[in-house]
Design a protein around this motif. Structure first.
Motif, PDB file in Angstrom:
ATOM      1  N   PHE A 222     -25.878  39.908 -64.172  1.00 46.93           N
ATOM      2  CA  PHE A 222     -25.400  38.801 -63.338  1.00 46.93           C
ATOM      3  C   PHE A 222     -26.618  38.112 -62.733  1.00 46.93           C
ATOM      4  CE2 PHE A 222     -24.018  37.324 -59.072  1.00 46.93           C
ATOM      5  CZ  PHE A 222     -23.018  36.435 -59.455  1.00 46.93           C
ATOM      6  N   ARG A 223     -26.892  36.894 -63.203  1.00 48.44           N
ATOM      7  CA  ARG A 223     -28.063  36.143 -62.740  1.00 48.44           C
ATOM      8  C   ARG A 223     -27.619  35.132 -61.686  1.00 48.44           C
ATOM      9  NH1 ARG A 223     -31.263  33.121 -60.740  1.00 48.44           N
ATOM     10  NH2 ARG A 223     -33.219  32.350 -61.649  1.00 48.44           N
ATOM     11  N   TYR A 224     -28.266  35.163 -60.521  1.00 45.61           N
ATOM     12  CA  TYR A 224     -27.886  34.261 -59.430  1.00 45.61           C
ATOM     13  C   TYR A 224     -29.135  33.756 -58.699  1.00 45.61           C
ATOM     14  CZ  TYR A 224     -28.796  38.250 -56.317  1.00 45.61           C
ATOM     15  OH  TYR A 224     -29.401  39.283 -55.638  1.00 45.61           O
ATOM     16  N   GLU A 225     -28.953  32.650 -57.990  1.00 42.49           N
ATOM     17  CA  GLU A 225     -30.007  32.081 -57.149  1.00 42.49           C
ATOM     18  C   GLU A 225     -29.759  32.525 -55.708  1.00 42.49           C
ATOM     19  OE1 GLU A 225     -32.650  30.552 -57.808  1.00 42.49           O
ATOM     20  OE2 GLU A 225     -32.438  29.764 -59.850  1.00 42.49           O
ATOM     21  N   PRO A 226     -30.695  33.232 -55.095  1.00 39.00           N
ATOM     22  CA  PRO A 226     -30.476  33.751 -53.732  1.00 39.00           C
ATOM     23  C   PRO A 226     -30.142  32.667 -52.712  1.00 39.00           C
ATOM     24  CG  PRO A 226     -32.450  34.696 -54.716  1.00 39.00           C
ATOM     25  CD  PRO A 226     -32.010  33.610 -55.631  1.00 39.00           C
ATOM     26  N   ASP A 227     -30.698  31.466 -52.906  1.00 39.07           N
ATOM     27  CA  ASP A 227     -30.510  30.407 -51.910  1.00 39.07           C
ATOM     28  C   ASP A 227     -29.146  29.728 -52.003  1.00 39.07           C
ATOM     29  OD1 ASP A 227     -33.079  30.935 -51.063  1.00 39.07           O
ATOM     30  OD2 ASP A 227     -33.980  29.393 -52.340  1.00 39.07           O
ATOM     31  N   THR A 228     -28.492  29.819 -53.138  1.00 36.75           N
ATOM     32  CA  THR A 228     -27.237  29.078 -53.314  1.00 36.75           C
ATOM     33  C   THR A 228     -26.022  29.974 -53.543  1.00 36.75           C
ATOM     34  OG1 THR A 228     -27.677  28.858 -55.696  1.00 36.75           O
ATOM     35  CG2 THR A 228     -28.439  27.064 -54.257  1.00 36.75           C
ATOM     36  N   VAL A 229     -26.239  31.247 -53.802  1.00 38.33           N
ATOM     37  CA  VAL A 229     -25.117  32.140 -54.087  1.00 38.33           C
ATOM     38  C   VAL A 229     -24.301  32.391 -52.819  1.00 38.33           C
ATOM     39  CG1 VAL A 229     -26.330  34.318 -53.611  1.00 38.33           C
ATOM     40  CG2 VAL A 229     -24.479  34.258 -55.323  1.00 38.33           C
ATOM     41  N   VAL A 230     -22.999  32.578 -52.986  1.00 37.96           N
ATOM     42  CA  VAL A 230     -22.114  32.922 -51.863  1.00 37.96           C
ATOM     43  C   VAL A 230     -21.429  34.247 -52.191  1.00 37.96           C
ATOM     44  CG1 VAL A 230     -21.740  30.533 -51.157  1.00 37.96           C
ATOM     45  CG2 VAL A 230     -20.219  31.578 -52.851  1.00 37.96           C
ATOM     46  N   GLN A 231     -20.888  34.891 -51.184  1.00 41.56           N
ATOM     47  CA  GLN A 231     -20.306  36.224 -51.368  1.00 41.56           C
ATOM     48  C   GLN A 231     -19.192  36.214 -52.403  1.00 41.56           C
ATOM     49  OE1 GLN A 231     -21.408  39.158 -50.203  1.00 41.56           O
ATOM     50  NE2 GLN A 231     -19.813  40.034 -51.517  1.00 41.56           N
ATOM     51  N   GLU A 232     -18.430  35.131 -52.463  1.00 41.75           N
ATOM     52  CA  GLU A 232     -17.332  35.062 -53.428  1.00 41.75           C
ATOM     53  C   GLU A 232     -17.833  35.155 -54.866  1.00 41.75           C
ATOM     54  OE1 GLU A 232     -17.671  33.193 -50.808  1.00 41.75           O
ATOM     55  OE2 GLU A 232     -15.838  33.521 -49.636  1.00 41.75           O
ATOM     56  N   ASP A 233     -19.088  34.742 -55.097  1.00 43.57           N
ATOM     57  CA  ASP A 233     -19.648  34.825 -56.449  1.00 43.57           C
ATOM     58  C   ASP A 233     -19.800  36.272 -56.904  1.00 43.57           C
ATOM     59  OD1 ASP A 233     -19.849  32.050 -56.704  1.00 43.57           O
ATOM     60  OD2 ASP A 233     -21.835  32.007 -55.768  1.00 43.57           O
ATOM     61  N   PHE A 234     -20.069  37.167 -55.949  1.00 40.77           N
ATOM     62  CA  PHE A 234     -20.264  38.574 -56.292  1.00 40.77           C
ATOM     63  C   PHE A 234     -18.944  39.305 -56.538  1.00 40.77           C
ATOM     64  CE2 PHE A 234     -24.192  37.616 -53.933  1.00 40.77           C
ATOM     65  CZ  PHE A 234     -25.144  38.084 -54.833  1.00 40.77           C
ATOM     66  N   ASP A 235     -17.842  38.705 -56.123  1.00 36.77           N
ATOM     67  CA  ASP A 235     -16.553  39.389 -56.251  1.00 36.77           C
ATOM     68  C   ASP A 235     -16.209  39.713 -57.696  1.00 36.77           C
ATOM     69  OD1 ASP A 235     -16.280  39.311 -53.536  1.00 36.77           O
ATOM     70  OD2 ASP A 235     -14.892  37.602 -53.504  1.00 36.77           O
TER      71      ASP A 235
END
Length: 700
Positions: free
Chosen positions: A330-343
């Protein structure tokens, strides 16, 4: 005359006696050196020496008599190999040794069980046929299974769990992972207590040994191993769906212990059921370790991924080991990711853990550049032939395949330089569980897959709409010299797959370019005809689908253990003897033909990557070549018919399956309808001829 009659009578009696003796000894197969069945004293002595595959039989049992020649043949064929592996075959006559069979809880014949110096270990798999190959393979695999050695000195490390304690763990109070087994018992204090009698649970005693070994293996890895008595904690077991362990409702139904895993640091979604078909120590280990790992989805770097991908391929694995690791990141940007993305990760724990050797990770590294470097490295590998024009990366294809936004998923495989990127164009796609799991499932096999009697049909029927062909690399691991040659063939086989992938990339890109051209020409024609602006815009918005097919499923088959599988699958004519290094290519779409020769008519081999790559390309993309010179061989026997029927149904998609279902329903209901019509006709006939008093009906 009298002497002649007497002589004939003696000959008849002698023949009758010999025939009777042969029939009486037909099960044990007594002849030159085939061993007699063991008695109770011999059994305990022999079992203490090494591993044994033991058949418990009755000489009056029909199935035992049918197994007799197979068992004798397995003993003869495996005897020398068994001496080297320290395992042998033995028999117990349960008529002569009834007390022993009662002690060993034999309830049906024939019963085939594995024993070691410390007693019973496991049963021969019920799902497997009892033939020469399966019996010898079972012995061979168990002889190499480290879990079978010296387990008698082990004491169970499993702790009895009360209902309130289990509920506390479930509420999120677990400090580490807990693996819990559930038993049809009331007072099982320690799981290695052999004095406990389990009712309607044939697997319970063998599972005691499994759980003892498992508890000792996992306790050093911060796992806590527990067990729970379902007859004492009925409410909890029923809530978990284990009602069959609380009481016996069907005396004919067998029961088995259940296993769950509770992962730490979660107050919800922390309970995972073991749903595997196999129940070995290795299977439970893998379930516990990978599910715990995937529940955490630890962060991984590009450097670590590079090491995981480049791990060397192991051909001689321990029995049941997977073929290669798969890493879903799971590749994400720390500055733009929100908790719902990790769900979404919470929902992927179970499906990813159900894929053999698959792991779930998170990352903030530049995986796009990492994937691009892998893609370019593939072209470095396939420029193996100095006589060919240099092959250059198709950058346009990579750009088309890598269109995405963050967060998204990447997939990497051990031994593969072919990256796979999920097209997450918006939040909608990244939160679509079904879409993501479909993407994972369609590419959930390792780069190389071993063909065995268990995996053959599964691989053949795996997404034929995407994987049009299954390439089979034949290897031989019987000796060190053959193994060394096999590894060379496997490497050439792998390179031929990468070489084919480059051709496939070019073909798919050409297809997209042709569709773009057709679309542009249609738009220009509409403009020339002064079509309505709305219609022109609609045409311009037509989506060009990117084809995902024309893939090849890579497999290998070890001739030293499963050469008979080729004949069973209809891939080996009676006059054909396969050798190490040869390659077969099966048409997965039709399941009716396979290829064993290249375009020049030579036996297809992996001495170099070129022949396999060239053959695959000609089969998949015949329009790129002047003529089709590949000879196809018909798959022989009933397998061809079966596979062709399956393929025909699949080609019609949903409609095909609906028609088959309708035919089944029709076939079931027609006899009932005919009976009703017949009964009604008889009833009317009787009503027409007789009244209530049995008199003939009066006419008007």
């Amino acid at each position: 005359m009298l002497l002649n009659a007497l002589a004939l009578g003696l000959i008849f009696i002698a023949r009758f006696f010999v025939t009777s003796q042969a029939a009486d000894n037909s099960h044990t197969g007594i002849d030159d050196d085939f061993p007699d069945p063991l008695n109770a004293a011999q059994f305990d002595t022999e079992m203490s020496k090494h591993l044994h595959v033991v058949e418990f039989y009755s000489p009056y049992c029909h199935h035992c008599k049918a197994l007799a020649p197979i068992w004798k043949n397995a003993w003869r064929n495996f005897r020398d190999e068994g001496r080297k592996l320290n395992i042998s075959f033995a028999q117990i006559n349960c008529v002569e040794s009834g007390d022993l069979c009662h002690r060993e809880r034999i309830t049906a014949y024939p019963a085939i069980k594995l024993y070691g110096p410390n007693g019973f270990i496991k049963d021969f798999p019920l799902a497997q046929k009892r033939n020469l190959e399966t019996l010898t393979n079972f012995a061979r695999q168990e002889a190499m299974n480290a879990d079978n050695f010296d387990t008698g000195f082990l004491k169970s490390q499993s702790h009895l769990l009360k209902g309130t304690e289990f509920l506390s763990l479930l509420a999120g109070n677990a400090e580490g992972p807990h693996l819990v087994s559930f038993w049809p018992s009331k007072n099982l204090m320690t799981t290695d207590d052999s004095s406990i009698e389990f009712e309607n649970c044939d697997d319970c005693h063998s599972f005691q040994n499994t759980w003892t070994v498992l508890s000792n293996k996992l306790i050093s890895e911060n796992f806590t191993i527990n067990h729970l008595n379902c007859e004492s904690e009925m409410k909890i077991c029923r809530e978990l769906g284990f009602s069959d362990l609380t009481e016996i409702t069907n005396h004919r139904a067998d029961r088995s212990p259940h296993v769950v895993l509770i992962v730490p640091k979660k107050k919800a979604g922390n309970l995972f059921y073991y749903e595997g078909d196999e129940h070995t120590v290795r299977d439970y280990e893998d379930f516990a370790r990978r599910t715990t790992f995937n529940a955490q989805a630890p962060t991984v770097s590009n450097d670590v991924l590079g090491q995981l991908i480049s791990e060397p391929f192991q051909m001689k694995k321990s029995p049941g080991s997977p073929d290669g690791s798969i890493h879903i990141v799971f590749r994400y940007e720390p500055d733009t990711v929100v908790q719902e993305d990790f769900d979404i990760l919470e929902h992927l724990i179970k499906p990813v853990s159900n894929i053999p050797n698959a792991y779930l990770h998170k990352s903030t590294d530049d995986l796009l550049s990492f994937s691009h470097e892998l893609f370019k490295s593939m072209y470095g590998l396939i420029n193996y032939n100095p006589g060919e024009e240099a092959k250059l990366p198709n950058e346009e294809f990579f750009s088309m395949s890598a269109i995405t936004q963050y967060p998204t998923f990447f997939m990497f495989k051990q031994g593969s330089t072919i990256p796979n990127i999920f097209h997450g164009y918006s939040t909608t796609e990244m939160r679509d569980f079904d879409l993501i799991t479909e993407w994972i499932e369609q590419d959930s096999l390792p780069l190389l897959n071993e063909l065995t009697p268990v995996t053959y049909l599964k691989l053949l029927e795996y997404h034929p709409e995407l994987y049009h062909f299954m390439a089979i690399q034949l290897v031989n691991t019987s000796t060190e010299a053959e193994l060394s040659r096999s590894l060379d063939y496997i490497e050439n086989f792998r390179l031929s797959a990468f070489d084919y992938e480059s051709i496939r990339n070019d073909y798919l890109m050409e297809t997209v370019a042709a569709e773009r051209k057709t679309k542009d020409e249609a738009v220009r024609a509409m403009k020339a005809k002064h079509a309505a602006s709305a219609d022109i815009v609609k045409k311009m918005r037509d989506e060009i689908t990117h084809e995902k097919g024309h893939r090849v499923l890579l497999t290998f088959l070890d001739l030293s253990t499963h050469d008979w599988l080729l004949a069973q699958a209809g891939l080996q004519p009676s006059d054909r003897n396969y050798r190490n290094g040869e390659v077969l290519i099966v048409d997965k779409k039709s399941c009716s033909t396979y290829v064993e020769r290249d375009s020049l008519g030579e036996i297809l081999r992996a001495d170099t990557p070129f022949a396999v790559k060239d053959t695959l390309s000609r089969l998949s993309f015949p329009s790129r070549y002047n003529s089709d010179t590949i000879e196809r061989v018909q798959i022989q026997g009933s397998n061809r018919v079966r596979f062709s029927v399956i393929s025909s149904i699949s080609e019609h998609g949903f409609v095909g399956y609906v028609l088959i279902l309708a035919l089944i329903v029709f076939a079931v209901r027609v006899p009932k309808m005919l009976r009703k019509i017949s009964n009604a006709r008889k009833y009317r006939s009787r009503r027409d001829t007789t009244g209530l008093l049995g008199k003939e009906k009066s006419k008007d």
